[in-house]
Scaffold this motif. Structure first.
Motif, mmCIF file in Angstrom:
data_model
loop_
_atom_site.group_PDB
_atom_site.id
_atom_site.type_symbol
_atom_site.label_atom_id
_atom_site.label_comp_id
_atom_site.label_asym_id
_atom_site.label_seq_id
_atom_site.Cartn_x
_atom_site.Cartn_y
_atom_site.Cartn_z
ATOM 1 N N ARG A 1 2.921 6.028 -2.615
ATOM 2 C CA ARG A 1 4.105 6.819 -2.999
ATOM 3 C C ARG A 1 4.089 7.107 -4.500
ATOM 4 O O ARG A 1 4.352 8.220 -4.942
ATOM 5 N N TYR A 2 3.741 6.087 -5.271
ATOM 6 C CA TYR A 2 3.765 6.255 -6.729
ATOM 7 C C TYR A 2 2.643 7.161 -7.224
ATOM 8 O O TYR A 2 2.858 8.019 -8.073
ATOM 9 N N THR A 3 1.431 6.987 -6.673
ATOM 10 C CA THR A 3 0.299 7.740 -7.223
ATOM 11 C C THR A 3 0.173 9.137 -6.613
ATOM 12 O O THR A 3 -0.261 10.065 -7.280
ATOM 13 N N ASP A 4 0.537 9.287 -5.333
ATOM 14 C CA ASP A 4 0.322 10.572 -4.653
ATOM 15 C C ASP A 4 1.588 11.175 -4.065
ATOM 16 O O ASP A 4 1.522 12.221 -3.423
ATOM 17 N N ASP A 5 2.690 10.477 -4.240
ATOM 18 C CA ASP A 5 3.958 10.889 -3.631
ATOM 19 C C ASP A 5 3.784 11.175 -2.141
ATOM 20 O O ASP A 5 4.236 12.199 -1.624
ATOM 21 N N GLU A 6 3.100 10.264 -1.489
ATOM 22 C CA GLU A 6 2.869 10.406 -0.042
ATOM 23 C C GLU A 6 3.341 9.148 0.669
ATOM 24 O O GLU A 6 3.434 8.076 0.076
ATOM 25 N N TYR A 7 3.597 9.325 1.960
ATOM 26 C CA TYR A 7 3.926 8.165 2.797
ATOM 27 C C TYR A 7 3.194 8.326 4.114
ATOM 28 O O TYR A 7 3.280 9.386 4.746
ATOM 29 N N LEU A 8 2.438 7.293 4.500
ATOM 30 C CA LEU A 8 1.685 7.374 5.755
ATOM 31 C C LEU A 8 2.523 6.808 6.892
ATOM 32 O O LEU A 8 3.192 5.788 6.734
ATOM 33 N N ASN A 9 2.472 7.468 8.041
ATOM 34 C CA ASN A 9 3.112 6.918 9.230
ATOM 35 C C ASN A 9 2.401 5.619 9.590
ATOM 36 O O ASN A 9 1.218 5.452 9.277
ATOM 37 N N PRO A 10 3.139 4.718 10.295
ATOM 38 C CA PRO A 10 2.523 3.431 10.628
ATOM 39 C C PRO A 10 1.155 3.569 11.276
ATOM 40 O O PRO A 10 0.241 2.809 10.972
ATOM 41 N N GLU A 11 0.998 4.572 12.148
ATOM 42 C CA GLU A 11 -0.309 4.694 12.833
ATOM 43 C C GLU A 11 -1.416 5.130 11.866
ATOM 44 O O GLU A 11 -2.585 4.882 12.102
ATOM 45 N N GLU A 12 -1.030 5.770 10.782
ATOM 46 C CA GLU A 12 -2.036 6.187 9.795
ATOM 47 C C GLU A 12 -2.283 5.113 8.747
ATOM 48 O O GLU A 12 -3.274 5.143 8.035
ATOM 49 N N ALA A 13 -1.322 4.179 8.666
ATOM 50 C CA ALA A 13 -1.336 3.253 7.537
ATOM 51 C C ALA A 13 -2.593 2.409 7.472
ATOM 52 O O ALA A 13 -3.034 2.030 6.395
ATOM 53 N N SER A 14 -3.193 2.118 8.643
ATOM 54 C CA SER A 14 -4.382 1.261 8.631
ATOM 55 C C SER A 14 -5.509 1.909 7.832
ATOM 56 O O SER A 14 -6.415 1.236 7.363
ATOM 57 N N ALA A 15 -5.418 3.234 7.640
ATOM 58 C CA ALA A 15 -6.445 3.933 6.870
ATOM 59 C C ALA A 15 -6.467 3.471 5.419
ATOM 60 O O ALA A 15 -7.455 3.668 4.724
ATOM 61 N N SER B 1 0.843 -1.207 0.000
ATOM 62 C CA SER B 1 0.000 0.000 0.000
ATOM 63 C C SER B 1 0.873 1.251 0.000
ATOM 64 O O SER B 1 0.542 2.250 -0.649
ATOM 65 N N SER B 2 1.970 1.186 0.715
ATOM 66 C CA SER B 2 2.868 2.345 0.790
ATOM 67 C C SER B 2 3.511 2.632 -0.568
ATOM 68 O O SER B 2 3.684 3.795 -0.948
ATOM 69 N N SER C 1 12.562 2.176 -1.495
ATOM 70 C CA SER C 1 11.998 2.552 -0.202
ATOM 71 C C SER C 1 10.767 3.420 -0.430
ATOM 72 O O SER C 1 10.876 4.554 -0.931
ATOM 73 N N ALA C 2 9.615 2.883 -0.054
ATOM 74 C CA ALA C 2 8.391 3.685 -0.157
ATOM 75 C C ALA C 2 8.477 4.856 0.812
ATOM 76 O O ALA C 2 7.987 5.945 0.538
ATOM 77 N N LYS C 3 9.130 4.616 1.934
ATOM 78 C CA LYS C 3 9.213 5.656 2.963
ATOM 79 C C LYS C 3 9.986 6.862 2.457
ATOM 80 O O LYS C 3 9.549 8.008 2.586
ATOM 81 N N LYS C 4 11.130 6.604 1.860
ATOM 82 C CA LYS C 4 11.986 7.702 1.392
ATOM 83 C C LYS C 4 11.713 8.102 -0.055
ATOM 84 O O LYS C 4 12.287 9.068 -0.557
#
Ligand code: GDP
Length: 228
Positions: free
Chosen positions: A32-46, A27-28, A159-162
């Motif tokens: 990252r690819y579609t919105d250039d965003e990365y969710l923090n782990p606590e947000e990731a469940s969204a 999901s990350s 790295s999806a995060k970076k």
């Protein structure tokens, strides 16, 4: 001019899938690819419940619509159905470089792909995610590359995060799909047995760049009853 998400026959739709063990970062990578965003782990469940995203791209002066499908966490229950795979043009098989278990699961994912995609033409890329956690690495880059080469697949670490290597992974996959016209030409995304043109239900494609068909439908990942 038609909108980027319309189902214009002039705009080929390429269906891409993400597969791999739970928590490897599928999901990350998509976000990252579609919105250039990365969710923090606590947000990731969204992101649970997001099945696909649509992205319009330009390659060589020609427009393509990508419908990129995410397992939305369903792989935990081993409930990915043949519908998920049906009509796929390209597949991203993800593992986590800090998880030997996720790497060891790759052959199982390939077996499933062979069964369900049915086409040897389907382009595959093996992606080792989370390279920002080099200190926790347990799968060497050479191992990943060798595995991919043995199966005739593309390979990249990212790295999806970076946001490292993610666009390159999708670009490599898309470029190879586009250079395999037998996969998608004359189909405008529809392949034999594909009940959802381009892998995207038409109603969603016309109105949304983000799909969400599994919330409230715990029994099946993709609408098995869809007659569209
Ligand atoms: P999925 O279950 O395969 O879709 O994985 P998710 O995208 O939900 O990610 C699982 C966990 O890994 C979450 O806590 C993410 O924040 C984390 N994660 C995803 N990608 C990366 C990455 O590139 N680096 C690091 N350090 N963590 C990541």
């Amino acid at each position: 001019m038609s909108s980027p998400t319309s189902s214009s026959p002039d705009v080929p739709t390429l269906k891409l899938l993400l597969v791999g063990s739970s928590s490897v970062g599928k999901s990350s990578l998509l976000l990252r690819y579609t919105d250039d965003e990365y969710l923090n782990p606590e947000e990731a469940s969204a992101t649970i419940g997001v099945d696909y995203k649509v992205k319009s791209i330009n390659v060589g002066g020609k427009r393509y619509k990508l419908s990129i499908w995410d397992t939305a966490g369903q792989e935990r229950f081993r409930t990915l159905t043949s519908s998920y795979y049906r009509g796929a043009h390209g597949v991203i098989i993800v593992y986590d470089i800090t998880s030997r278990e996720s790497f060891d699961a790759l052959p199982t994912w390939f077996k499933e792909l062979d069964v369900f995609t049915g086409s040897s033409d389907v382009v595959k890329i093996v992606v080792g995610n989370k390279v920002d956690k080099e200190y926790s690495r347990v799968v060497m880059e050479d191992e990943g590359r060798k595995f991919a080469e043995e199966r005739g697949c593309l390979f990249v670490e990212c790295s999806a995060k970076k946001g490292v290597g993610v666009n390159g992974a999708f670009d490599d996959l898309v470029n190879q799909v586009i250079s395999t016209p037998s996969l998608w030409q004359n189909t405008t995304g529809v392949r034999p047995g594909d009940r959802m043109p381009g892998g995207v239900p038409a109603d969603h494609a016309a109105t949304s760049s983000r799909g969400n068909v599994s919330l409230g439908d715990p029994t099946g990942y993709v609408r098995e009853n869809c007659n569209c």
